[in-house]
Design an enzyme around this catalytic site. Sequence first.
Site, PDB file in Angstrom:
ATOM      1  N   GLY A   1       0.814  -1.218   0.000  1.00  0.00           N
ATOM      2  CA  GLY A   1       0.000   0.000   0.000  1.00  0.00           C
ATOM      3  C   GLY A   1       0.838   1.253   0.000  1.00  0.00           C
ATOM      4  O   GLY A   1       1.999   1.250  -0.444  1.00  0.00           O
TER       5      GLY A   1
ATOM      6  N   CYS B   1       2.151   4.837  16.258  1.00  0.00           N
ATOM      7  CA  CYS B   1       3.020   3.815  16.864  1.00  0.00           C
ATOM      8  C   CYS B   1       4.142   3.318  15.960  1.00  0.00           C
ATOM      9  O   CYS B   1       5.316   3.483  16.302  1.00  0.00           O
ATOM     10  CB  CYS B   1       2.166   2.644  17.341  1.00  0.00           C
ATOM     11  SG  CYS B   1       1.087   3.111  18.693  1.00  0.00           S
TER      12      CYS B   1
HETATM   13  N1  NAD Z   1      -2.460   4.743  20.229  1.00  0.00           N
HETATM   14  C1  NAD Z   1      -2.186   3.458  20.148  1.00  0.00           C
HETATM   15  O1  NAD Z   1      -2.719   2.725  19.313  1.00  0.00           O
HETATM   16  C2  NAD Z   1      -1.214   2.830  21.105  1.00  0.00           C
HETATM   17  C3  NAD Z   1      -1.161   1.426  21.208  1.00  0.00           C
HETATM   18  C4  NAD Z   1      -0.260   0.856  22.097  1.00  0.00           C
HETATM   19  C5  NAD Z   1       0.589   1.666  22.829  1.00  0.00           C
HETATM   20  N2  NAD Z   1       0.547   3.024  22.679  1.00  0.00           N
HETATM   21  C6  NAD Z   1       1.451   3.813  23.505  1.00  0.00           C
HETATM   22  O2  NAD Z   1       0.719   4.320  24.615  1.00  0.00           O
HETATM   23  C7  NAD Z   1       1.167   5.641  24.960  1.00  0.00           C
HETATM   24  C8  NAD Z   1       0.014   6.612  24.898  1.00  0.00           C
HETATM   25  O3  NAD Z   1      -0.446   6.687  23.560  1.00  0.00           O
HETATM   26  P1  NAD Z   1      -1.827   7.376  23.156  1.00  0.00           P
HETATM   27  O4  NAD Z   1      -2.002   7.148  21.704  1.00  0.00           O
HETATM   28  O5  NAD Z   1      -2.884   6.966  24.116  1.00  0.00           O
HETATM   29  O6  NAD Z   1      -1.438   8.913  23.427  1.00  0.00           O
HETATM   30  P2  NAD Z   1      -2.390  10.197  23.345  1.00  0.00           P
HETATM   31  O7  NAD Z   1      -1.545  11.283  22.812  1.00  0.00           O
HETATM   32  O8  NAD Z   1      -3.671   9.850  22.652  1.00  0.00           O
HETATM   33  O9  NAD Z   1      -2.753  10.502  24.880  1.00  0.00           O
HETATM   34  C9  NAD Z   1      -1.814  10.890  25.828  1.00  0.00           C
HETATM   35  C10 NAD Z   1      -2.543  11.722  26.880  1.00  0.00           C
HETATM   36  O10 NAD Z   1      -1.674  11.949  27.983  1.00  0.00           O
HETATM   37  C11 NAD Z   1      -1.965  13.233  28.511  1.00  0.00           C
HETATM   38  N3  NAD Z   1      -0.895  13.666  29.411  1.00  0.00           N
HETATM   39  C12 NAD Z   1       0.332  14.156  29.090  1.00  0.00           C
HETATM   40  N4  NAD Z   1       1.020  14.437  30.217  1.00  0.00           N
HETATM   41  C13 NAD Z   1       0.227  14.111  31.262  1.00  0.00           C
HETATM   42  C14 NAD Z   1       0.376  14.152  32.670  1.00  0.00           C
HETATM   43  N5  NAD Z   1       1.503  14.602  33.240  1.00  0.00           N
HETATM   44  N6  NAD Z   1      -0.652  13.740  33.441  1.00  0.00           N
HETATM   45  C15 NAD Z   1      -1.783  13.281  32.897  1.00  0.00           C
HETATM   46  N7  NAD Z   1      -1.993  13.213  31.554  1.00  0.00           N
HETATM   47  C16 NAD Z   1      -0.996  13.623  30.753  1.00  0.00           C
HETATM   48  C17 NAD Z   1      -2.182  14.074  27.273  1.00  0.00           C
HETATM   49  O11 NAD Z   1      -2.858  15.278  27.562  1.00  0.00           O
HETATM   50  C18 NAD Z   1      -2.987  13.104  26.401  1.00  0.00           C
HETATM   51  O12 NAD Z   1      -4.373  13.257  26.614  1.00  0.00           O
HETATM   52  C19 NAD Z   1       2.309   5.937  23.990  1.00  0.00           C
HETATM   53  O13 NAD Z   1       3.515   5.575  24.592  1.00  0.00           O
HETATM   54  C20 NAD Z   1       2.012   5.039  22.819  1.00  0.00           C
HETATM   55  O14 NAD Z   1       3.164   4.709  22.089  1.00  0.00           O
HETATM   56  C21 NAD Z   1      -0.347   3.617  21.857  1.00  0.00           C
END
Ligand code: NAD
Length: 453
Positions: A259, A266
């Site tokens: 694709g 991620c």
């Molecule tokens: N999105 C995915 O599909 C996925 C899947 C597996 C793992 N991850 C991992 O999980 C982690 C989070 O990803 P996400 O996509 O949920 O991120 P995101 O950006 O959607 O959410 C992160 C949140 O954390 C908040 N935040 C930042 N600092 C903070 C603090 N001090 N106290 C409280 N809240 C705070 C932000 O305001 C935001 O709302 C990353 O490390 C990512 O790599 C993501």
Amino acid sequence: MKAAIFGTGYVGLVTGTCLAEVGHQVTCIDIDAAKIEGLNRGVLPIYEPGLEDLVVANHGAGRLQFSTDAAGAVADAEVLFIAVGTPPDEDGSADLKYVLAVARTIGEHLRAPAVVVNKSTVPVGTADRVRAAIGQSLAARGLDLAFEVVSNPEFLKEGAAVNDCMRPDRIVIGSRAPRAIEVMKRLYAPFNRNHERIVVMDERSAELTKYAANAMLATKISFMNEMANIAERVGADIEMVRHGIGSDARIGYSFIYPGAGYGGSCFPKDVQALERTARQHGYAPQILTAVEAVNARQKHRLGELVRQHFGGEIEGRCFAVWGLAFKPNTDDMREASSRALLEDLWAGGARVRAHDPEAMAEARRIFGPRDDLDLCDSPATALAGADALIVVTEWKAYWSPDFKAVRASLREPVIFDGRNIYDPAQVEDAGLAYYGIGRGRSVQRPAETRSDA
Ligand SMILES: NC(=O)c1ccc[n+]([C@@H]2O[C@H](COP(=O)([O-])OP(=O)(O)OC[C@H]3O[C@@H](n4cnc5c(N)ncnc54)[C@H](O)[C@@H]3O)[C@@H](O)[C@H]2O)c1
């Protein structure tokens, strides 16, 4: 059990909601007050199938709270999750500033022994740094409380996150502390009834497991894109090749779709971060470097095909783009291939008429108002007056268009299919030229369904 989750994004909100759904008492904390205020009114910050109903139900039942009050949540919880973002910093390594900020906050407010669970995707060794940060904050308060730090990486897929969370393939628990392992097993017991899904290992192995999983999946995609580019040059059809190799059980059909490249929050950052980790430890990871490079090039493949078709000149042309999200069933446009395509089209002086079933608000937020972008409220409206159609995200809504109607709307009868969702023969029968990724001349292809895009 009482849990507090720091970070109310894709991972924190879904995890918190699913834990509440199985009966735990959960407080989701975020520093984004608007997000928390919206959630308290039942307004979700993200689109994720099935999530809204669960959030509203569990919030209504009093099991799921949303708050900016970190102190209150820490004081109250037995299990404290860190689920904040780990974006790439300047050199591509994972930036741990949000993770460590939460660790310090926990240390500043902890009043009783607790288990701190790191769910963010973090480089190997981060559990030690989280432990040190909490310890320092506690020491500054003159306290010596017992706490454990567990690595519990998250494997949910955006677009299927609720299902992945409720029925996980595996639950990785990285810890050597029997008390922490016991607490985690109790917390996850409702998700572990059907068969044993919990894999206990040391923290470092758990941290690396997450990167290894994403790197493996990204490798499959870049491998197939490399094969597609070879197929194009030798006059083969990559879709035939895909069927031919997928039937081998050792290879399998999953995640071998060619694709317009992988995107999202991620794969790009995790492959990069793992590459940097390897280099920091004196190892040159040749496969990871190639996976990244192939993907970076592939994101421009659609733009190249469009330019070639129009004789290298697209200035003043207008293109209909179907799909902006990095994959279907999400509104997430982080690192989306659509963004590389739009930049290429704009750089060539073209205009874009785009549609996405869920990512329109996100596109508006990212691009702002601009003369060369019309965000259209239906796929058909996007076609009106466009020179050609380019499909970037394989939303189901785009799978079976009326090709004759598409042809009638376009100024030039041509489709660029960035996800190989169409049968070239069918498109060509409707009088449209067809370009896919890695497909030779149009031949009859077997009907198929995609399951893991
Ligand atoms: N999105 C995915 O599909 C996925 C899947 C597996 C793992 N991850 C991992 O999980 C982690 C989070 O990803 P996400 O996509 O949920 O991120 P995101 O950006 O959607 O959410 C992160 C949140 O954390 C908040 N935040 C930042 N600092 C903070 C603090 N001090 N106290 C409280 N809240 C705070 C932000 O305001 C935001 O709302 C990353 O490390 C990512 O790599 C993501």
